[in-house]
Design a protein around this motif. Sequence first.
Motif, PDB file in Angstrom:
ATOM      1  N   GLN A   2       0.832  -1.206   0.000  1.00 32.09           N
ATOM      2  CA  GLN A   2       0.000   0.000   0.000  1.00 32.09           C
ATOM      3  C   GLN A   2       0.871   1.262   0.000  1.00 32.09           C
ATOM      4  O   GLN A   2       0.569   2.235  -0.698  1.00 32.09           O
ATOM      5  N   GLY A   3       1.955   1.235   0.786  1.00 31.79           N
ATOM      6  CA  GLY A   3       2.856   2.386   0.798  1.00 31.79           C
ATOM      7  C   GLY A   3       3.458   2.654  -0.565  1.00 31.79           C
ATOM      8  O   GLY A   3       3.486   3.803  -1.038  1.00 31.79           O
ATOM      9  N   LEU A   4       3.961   1.590  -1.221  1.00 30.23           N
ATOM     10  CA  LEU A   4       4.550   1.759  -2.562  1.00 30.23           C
ATOM     11  C   LEU A   4       3.505   2.204  -3.569  1.00 30.23           C
ATOM     12  O   LEU A   4       3.773   3.060  -4.435  1.00 30.23           O
ATOM     13  N   LEU A   5       2.305   1.631  -3.482  1.00 31.08           N
ATOM     14  CA  LEU A   5       1.250   1.982  -4.430  1.00 31.08           C
ATOM     15  C   LEU A   5       0.938   3.477  -4.388  1.00 31.08           C
ATOM     16  O   LEU A   5       0.915   4.164  -5.427  1.00 31.08           O
ATOM     17  N   TYR A   6       0.721   3.996  -3.170  1.00 28.53           N
ATOM     18  CA  TYR A   6       0.350   5.410  -3.055  1.00 28.53           C
ATOM     19  C   TYR A   6       1.546   6.334  -3.285  1.00 28.53           C
ATOM     20  O   TYR A   6       1.383   7.447  -3.802  1.00 28.53           O
ATOM     21  N   TRP A   7       2.739   5.900  -2.928  1.00 23.49           N
ATOM     22  CA  TRP A   7       3.919   6.734  -3.168  1.00 23.49           C
ATOM     23  C   TRP A   7       4.168   6.917  -4.657  1.00 23.49           C
ATOM     24  O   TRP A   7       4.376   8.043  -5.137  1.00 23.49           O
ATOM     25  N   PHE A   8       4.132   5.806  -5.409  1.00 23.28           N
ATOM     26  CA  PHE A   8       4.377   5.905  -6.844  1.00 23.28           C
ATOM     27  C   PHE A   8       3.235   6.652  -7.545  1.00 23.28           C
ATOM     28  O   PHE A   8       3.459   7.349  -8.544  1.00 23.28           O
ATOM     29  N   SER A   9       2.005   6.495  -7.018  1.00 27.66           N
ATOM     30  CA  SER A   9       0.892   7.252  -7.608  1.00 27.66           C
ATOM     31  C   SER A   9       1.102   8.744  -7.420  1.00 27.66           C
ATOM     32  O   SER A   9       0.828   9.548  -8.320  1.00 27.66           O
ATOM     33  N   PHE A  10       1.630   9.128  -6.238  1.00 27.13           N
ATOM     34  CA  PHE A  10       1.882  10.549  -5.984  1.00 27.13           C
ATOM     35  C   PHE A  10       3.097  11.048  -6.763  1.00 27.13           C
ATOM     36  O   PHE A  10       3.067  12.124  -7.378  1.00 27.13           O
ATOM     37  N   LYS A  11       4.160  10.232  -6.741  1.00 26.71           N
ATOM     38  CA  LYS A  11       5.401  10.652  -7.403  1.00 26.71           C
ATOM     39  C   LYS A  11       5.192  10.837  -8.899  1.00 26.71           C
ATOM     40  O   LYS A  11       5.743  11.772  -9.517  1.00 26.71           O
ATOM     41  N   ASN A  12       4.409   9.976  -9.510  1.00 28.78           N
ATOM     42  CA  ASN A  12       4.219  10.006 -10.962  1.00 28.78           C
ATOM     43  C   ASN A  12       2.865  10.593 -11.349  1.00 28.78           C
ATOM     44  O   ASN A  12       2.292  10.223 -12.377  1.00 28.78           O
ATOM     45  N   ARG A  13       2.346  11.485 -10.497  1.00 31.40           N
ATOM     46  CA  ARG A  13       1.080  12.129 -10.829  1.00 31.40           C
ATOM     47  C   ARG A  13       1.249  12.990 -12.085  1.00 31.40           C
ATOM     48  O   ARG A  13       2.365  13.362 -12.456  1.00 31.40           O
ATOM     49  N   GLY A  14       0.141  13.313 -12.687  1.00 36.51           N
ATOM     50  CA  GLY A  14       0.186  14.057 -13.956  1.00 36.51           C
ATOM     51  C   GLY A  14       0.825  15.434 -13.836  1.00 36.51           C
ATOM     52  O   GLY A  14       0.637  16.139 -12.837  1.00 36.51           O
ATOM     53  N   HIS A  15       1.614  15.794 -14.847  1.00 35.61           N
ATOM     54  CA  HIS A  15       2.259  17.120 -14.902  1.00 35.61           C
ATOM     55  C   HIS A  15       2.436  17.483 -16.370  1.00 35.61           C
ATOM     56  O   HIS A  15       2.793  16.626 -17.191  1.00 35.61           O
ATOM     57  N   LYS A  16       2.213  18.746 -16.686  1.00 34.45           N
ATOM     58  CA  LYS A  16       2.232  19.128 -18.093  1.00 34.45           C
ATOM     59  C   LYS A  16       3.611  18.954 -18.723  1.00 34.45           C
ATOM     60  O   LYS A  16       3.740  18.828 -19.943  1.00 34.45           O
ATOM     61  N   ASP A  17       4.673  18.968 -17.920  1.00 31.71           N
ATOM     62  CA  ASP A  17       6.033  18.830 -18.454  1.00 31.71           C
ATOM     63  C   ASP A  17       6.535  17.391 -18.418  1.00 31.71           C
ATOM     64  O   ASP A  17       7.689  17.126 -18.744  1.00 31.71           O
ATOM     65  N   LYS A  18       5.683  16.444 -17.961  1.00 33.11           N
ATOM     66  CA  LYS A  18       6.096  15.041 -17.890  1.00 33.11           C
ATOM     67  C   LYS A  18       5.346  14.217 -18.924  1.00 33.11           C
ATOM     68  O   LYS A  18       4.201  14.495 -19.260  1.00 33.11           O
ATOM     69  N   LYS A  19       6.037  13.192 -19.406  1.00 37.77           N
ATOM     70  CA  LYS A  19       5.420  12.290 -20.358  1.00 37.77           C
ATOM     71  C   LYS A  19       5.570  10.858 -19.832  1.00 37.77           C
ATOM     72  O   LYS A  19       6.653  10.459 -19.407  1.00 37.77           O
ATOM     73  N   ALA A  20       4.481  10.107 -19.863  1.00 40.58           N
ATOM     74  CA  ALA A  20       4.502   8.746 -19.337  1.00 40.58           C
ATOM     75  C   ALA A  20       5.401   7.853 -20.183  1.00 40.58           C
ATOM     76  O   ALA A  20       5.455   7.977 -21.407  1.00 40.58           O
ATOM     77  N   LEU A  21       6.136   6.983 -19.496  1.00 38.67           N
ATOM     78  CA  LEU A  21       7.012   6.030 -20.176  1.00 38.67           C
ATOM     79  C   LEU A  21       6.258   4.713 -20.340  1.00 38.67           C
ATOM     80  O   LEU A  21       5.673   4.187 -19.392  1.00 38.67           O
ATOM     81  N   PHE A  22       6.258   4.164 -21.531  1.00 38.26           N
ATOM     82  CA  PHE A  22       5.584   2.896 -21.799  1.00 38.26           C
ATOM     83  C   PHE A  22       6.602   1.839 -22.177  1.00 38.26           C
ATOM     84  O   PHE A  22       7.498   2.091 -22.981  1.00 38.26           O
ATOM     85  N   PHE A  23       6.494   0.684 -21.530  1.00 34.97           N
ATOM     86  CA  PHE A  23       7.309  -0.456 -21.980  1.00 34.97           C
ATOM     87  C   PHE A  23       6.450  -1.716 -21.874  1.00 34.97           C
ATOM     88  O   PHE A  23       5.582  -1.837 -20.995  1.00 34.97           O
ATOM     89  N   ALA A  24       6.682  -2.635 -22.778  1.00 34.94           N
ATOM     90  CA  ALA A  24       5.812  -3.804 -22.935  1.00 34.94           C
ATOM     91  C   ALA A  24       5.873  -4.729 -21.727  1.00 34.94           C
ATOM     92  O   ALA A  24       4.848  -5.152 -21.190  1.00 34.94           O
ATOM     93  N   ASP A  25       7.089  -5.067 -21.280  1.00 34.82           N
ATOM     94  CA  ASP A  25       7.205  -5.981 -20.151  1.00 34.82           C
ATOM     95  C   ASP A  25       8.605  -5.887 -19.555  1.00 34.82           C
ATOM     96  O   ASP A  25       9.497  -5.252 -20.110  1.00 34.82           O
ATOM     97  N   SER A  26       8.755  -6.558 -18.386  1.00 32.32           N
ATOM     98  CA  SER A  26      10.052  -6.628 -17.721  1.00 32.32           C
ATOM     99  C   SER A  26      10.170  -8.009 -17.094  1.00 32.32           C
ATOM    100  O   SER A  26       9.469  -8.323 -16.128  1.00 32.32           O
ATOM    101  N   ASN A  27      11.051  -8.836 -17.657  1.00 30.59           N
ATOM    102  CA  ASN A  27      11.223 -10.188 -17.123  1.00 30.59           C
ATOM    103  C   ASN A  27      11.713 -10.165 -15.676  1.00 30.59           C
ATOM    104  O   ASN A  27      11.354 -11.026 -14.866  1.00 30.59           O
ATOM    105  N   LYS A  28      12.526  -9.175 -15.350  1.00 30.05           N
ATOM    106  CA  LYS A  28      13.058  -9.082 -13.988  1.00 30.05           C
ATOM    107  C   LYS A  28      11.934  -8.822 -12.984  1.00 30.05           C
ATOM    108  O   LYS A  28      11.836  -9.491 -11.940  1.00 30.05           O
ATOM    109  N   LEU A  29      11.069  -7.838 -13.297  1.00 29.33           N
ATOM    110  CA  LEU A  29       9.951  -7.539 -12.399  1.00 29.33           C
ATOM    111  C   LEU A  29       8.981  -8.720 -12.301  1.00 29.33           C
ATOM    112  O   LEU A  29       8.489  -9.044 -11.215  1.00 29.33           O
TER     113      LEU A  29
END
Length: 397
Positions: free
Chosen positions: A104-131
């Motif tokens: 829950q801590g990680l979920l809400y932290w990353f949601s806050f850290k990566n919240r929408g901003h006009k100068d930011k663009k979301a990074l998309f990647f298909a998958d991560s075998n490590k994760l």
Amino acid sequence: MTSLLVIIVLVLLAVALWQLTKIFDLTQVGSSSDDSQIASDNDNNVQGYILFGFLAFIYIFTIYGLLKWGNLALHTPASEHGLLVDNLMNITWVLIFTVQVITQGLLYWFSFKNRGHKDKKALFFADSNKLEAIWSIIPSVVLACLILYGLYAWNNIMFVDKDEDVIEIELYAQQFKWTARYAGQDNVLGKANVRLIEGVNTLGVDMSDPNAQDDIVVSELHIPKGKKIHFKMRSQDVLHSAYMPHFRAQMNCVPGMVTEFAFIPTYTTAEYRELPFMVEKVANINKLRAEKSVELVAKGGTALDPYTFDYLLLCNKICGASHYNMQMKVVVDTPEDYKKWLSEKTTLAQDIKAAAAAEKPAEGAKATTDTAAAKIKDTVKAVVDTVKAAVAKVAMK
């Protein structure tokens, strides 16, 4: 009726608020406003802080619940295997709370850290075998360890050696009561079948079975401390569940089959009543009952009796309208008191003979009454015949 009126009022309030919102929108016509419905940086910041507020609420409520209601959970187990069950449960709870706090801590932290901003663009990647490997392997290992420990606990609890010295007791479930049957001196329960239920033989015990001759049927369960009790369970009608919470024991009672469970009691009823936590708990319950009694007496009712702790056998399946009342008192005695109590009980065979003997005098009295009635009838008939004969002679003269 009151509930219906409350619902109607709430619906009308909702309609009124909706209409007020439409009126407010109409008043804003011509004013400068952002109607794009696209979240601004300010909107995203507000939502991010609201997320943190909700996270704080989850943590605070969890801690409050543990402090407020944690004492209501079952305390010291009254059976040998109870410690094993409690350890398994505690390990599971620790893992659940740890994972909950981290995720829950990680979920809400990353949601806050990566919240929408006009100068930011979301990074998309298909998958991560490590994760994928991390969040698949770690839960699998943890669950495998829990399952293995659970199987170890289950096998230790359920295993009963054929040569082991145990006391055989049957628990018989029916809507809405429990009955116990002891195996007697031979420690072997006689055969039973619901088709044989008749009179005082309410469990359908096969009295032609030699092992059934010393079986004892009771409505209050007594067991000795420090002795392994092997319960065999049957149900007469529907699915029940024999639940003895303080012994950490539960097993379904299924119509048409015999289920079983075994445990060793570690505290007599008297000893468990004297445990500090139980003394405190009973005192708190009686305090609440005393306060409730004052209220009941003021309304012309009857005061509640003081509460005394007893082990209970409950039904843990919703088996019908009186399911809540399906319980039986369980008394854990010292071995000496248990033997004395059991020696004072009559066997089922003796109960059946006593019932049959009680029926014979009633049958004899009925037969005597029938004989007397027949004699009176014959006498009346003879008198009537004599009178008829005398009348006939007079008529002929």
